[in-house]
Design a protein around this motif. Sequence first.
Motif, PDB file in Angstrom:
ATOM      1  N   THR A  59       3.607   3.497 -25.346  1.00  0.00           N
ATOM      2  CA  THR A  59       3.179   3.627 -26.410  1.00  0.00           C
ATOM      3  C   THR A  59       3.105   5.159 -26.998  1.00  0.00           C
ATOM      4  O   THR A  59       2.363   5.992 -26.264  1.00  0.00           O
ATOM      5  N   LEU A  60       3.686   5.311 -27.935  1.00  0.00           N
ATOM      6  CA  LEU A  60       3.393   6.837 -28.378  1.00  0.00           C
ATOM      7  C   LEU A  60       3.096   6.763 -30.032  1.00  0.00           C
ATOM      8  O   LEU A  60       4.041   6.235 -30.581  1.00  0.00           O
ATOM      9  N   ILE A  61       1.593   6.897 -30.052  1.00  0.00           N
ATOM     10  CA  ILE A  61       1.511   7.333 -31.661  1.00  0.00           C
ATOM     11  C   ILE A  61       2.041   8.952 -32.046  1.00  0.00           C
ATOM     12  O   ILE A  61       1.001   9.881 -31.304  1.00  0.00           O
ATOM     13  N   SER A 100       8.078   0.966 -26.146  1.00  0.00           N
ATOM     14  CA  SER A 100       8.800   0.917 -25.190  1.00  0.00           C
ATOM     15  C   SER A 100       9.145  -0.843 -25.781  1.00  0.00           C
ATOM     16  O   SER A 100       8.672  -1.620 -25.734  1.00  0.00           O
ATOM     17  N   TRP A 101      10.876  -1.326 -25.203  1.00  0.00           N
ATOM     18  CA  TRP A 101      10.813  -2.639 -26.083  1.00  0.00           C
ATOM     19  C   TRP A 101      10.236  -3.070 -24.400  1.00  0.00           C
ATOM     20  O   TRP A 101      10.860  -2.933 -23.833  1.00  0.00           O
ATOM     21  N   PHE A 107      10.045  10.725 -25.890  1.00  0.00           N
ATOM     22  CA  PHE A 107      10.217   9.102 -25.408  1.00  0.00           C
ATOM     23  C   PHE A 107      10.163   8.226 -25.219  1.00  0.00           C
ATOM     24  O   PHE A 107      10.834   6.973 -24.470  1.00  0.00           O
ATOM     25  N   ALA A 108      11.534   7.886 -25.918  1.00  0.00           N
ATOM     26  CA  ALA A 108      12.555   7.021 -26.503  1.00  0.00           C
ATOM     27  C   ALA A 108      13.895   7.714 -24.753  1.00  0.00           C
ATOM     28  O   ALA A 108      14.203   6.691 -24.221  1.00  0.00           O
ATOM     29  N   ALA A 109      13.403   8.704 -24.383  1.00  0.00           N
ATOM     30  CA  ALA A 109      14.720   8.869 -23.179  1.00  0.00           C
ATOM     31  C   ALA A 109      14.156   8.846 -22.544  1.00  0.00           C
ATOM     32  O   ALA A 109      14.589   8.167 -21.537  1.00  0.00           O
ATOM     33  N   LYS A 110      12.503   8.796 -22.400  1.00  0.00           N
ATOM     34  CA  LYS A 110      12.410   8.128 -21.340  1.00  0.00           C
ATOM     35  C   LYS A 110      12.092   6.931 -21.164  1.00  0.00           C
ATOM     36  O   LYS A 110      12.281   6.347 -19.329  1.00  0.00           O
ATOM     37  N   PRO A 151      15.744   0.411 -25.126  1.00  0.00           N
ATOM     38  CA  PRO A 151      15.322  -0.208 -27.334  1.00  0.00           C
ATOM     39  C   PRO A 151      14.146   0.626 -26.993  1.00  0.00           C
ATOM     40  O   PRO A 151      12.902   0.460 -26.793  1.00  0.00           O
ATOM     41  N   VAL A 152      13.549   1.033 -27.843  1.00  0.00           N
ATOM     42  CA  VAL A 152      12.307   1.803 -28.747  1.00  0.00           C
ATOM     43  C   VAL A 152      11.912   1.306 -29.962  1.00  0.00           C
ATOM     44  O   VAL A 152      12.522   0.751 -30.647  1.00  0.00           O
ATOM     45  N   ILE A 153      10.836   0.684 -30.079  1.00  0.00           N
ATOM     46  CA  ILE A 153      10.792  -0.239 -31.339  1.00  0.00           C
ATOM     47  C   ILE A 153       9.564   0.326 -32.078  1.00  0.00           C
ATOM     48  O   ILE A 153       8.997   0.976 -31.578  1.00  0.00           O
ATOM     49  N   CYS A 154      10.121   0.821 -33.538  1.00  0.00           N
ATOM     50  CA  CYS A 154       8.818   1.618 -34.754  1.00  0.00           C
ATOM     51  C   CYS A 154       8.291   0.173 -35.065  1.00  0.00           C
ATOM     52  O   CYS A 154       8.438  -0.674 -35.558  1.00  0.00           O
ATOM     53  N   LYS A 155       7.141   0.946 -35.601  1.00  0.00           N
ATOM     54  CA  LYS A 155       6.028  -0.630 -35.934  1.00  0.00           C
ATOM     55  C   LYS A 155       5.156   0.567 -36.697  1.00  0.00           C
ATOM     56  O   LYS A 155       4.109   1.282 -36.553  1.00  0.00           O
TER      57      LYS A 155
END
Length: 321
Positions: free
Chosen positions: A144-146, A208-209, A156-159, A163-167
Amino acid sequence: MTSPVLIVAASDDWPTDRVVIELQHRGVEVFRMDTVDFPQRLALTGRIDQECAWTGELATEHRTVELSRVGAVYYRAPGVFQFPQGMSGPEERFAAAQARAGFGGVLSALECRWVNHPTAMARAEYKPVQLAAARACGLRIPPTLITNRPGEVRAFAAKAGGPVICKPVASPVLIEEGQLKSVYAHCLTLADLEDLQGISVTAHLFQSWVDKDHEVRLTVVGERMFAAAIHAGSDAAYEDWRSDYGALTYTITTVPEQVAEGMRRLMDRLQLRYGAADFIVGPQGRWTFLEVNPCGQWDWIQGATGLPIAEAIADDLQGVS
């Protein structure tokens, strides 16, 4: 005679109606109130001295409850205080602060069973607190990233390598142009990652998805757990089941003991008696914790599955295990 149960909830909250009806069927005295009624339709008198803890009463035009007799409080999203018309903005803000500290303070000081205590709820509603506590309690959480820094999102997406979720970090509900709108979790596209200008204006949460077979709404009441598997029947529901309730089906499921033990530790750590937790269950059966809502909805799950959640809440308010 059993001690009365104090219900603090919005007057139009129909899931609370079910708890009230269940308690009344059991012969329990119930005093229901909404903080929106204070101070115009609800009065408070509270007294404390060296000999006695808080005594006094809550009173409406028709009913009264003695504070020292209250055996349990069910606290669930009441409204905001409403003051007489004609007050200036500064006067109303001052009155609201006094009401929160005085009315809210006396209620919070009641030494009885709480489902849940508002101070515990306030802390538990922070997702960063939940995730840290869940991890410490042995539950699996997604990376998780905030942040409000676009560069951190791209890194974060590259690591993540997938897929990456935004919420939303807080409540997903907002009012825009007089309409109630919800912000749902969504997968970031390549176009989203190229244009992240809006990220800098506030905090955003990214995860992360997690590959899923289905999701689970795990409703915890005291020591009891009610698990409903949520099966998505559309692409939108697969991404965020809240976006397409009509495409969902439900089945009752069991909770792995390791997850159950982690949830017991988490509820104790957060000092909650009630919580609506969401999990992803992967293709191999691995459970991943997403969040726990100390005021989460439960009535639709009971309606879809028959799980006796209202009855369990009434049990817990009465101290019945």
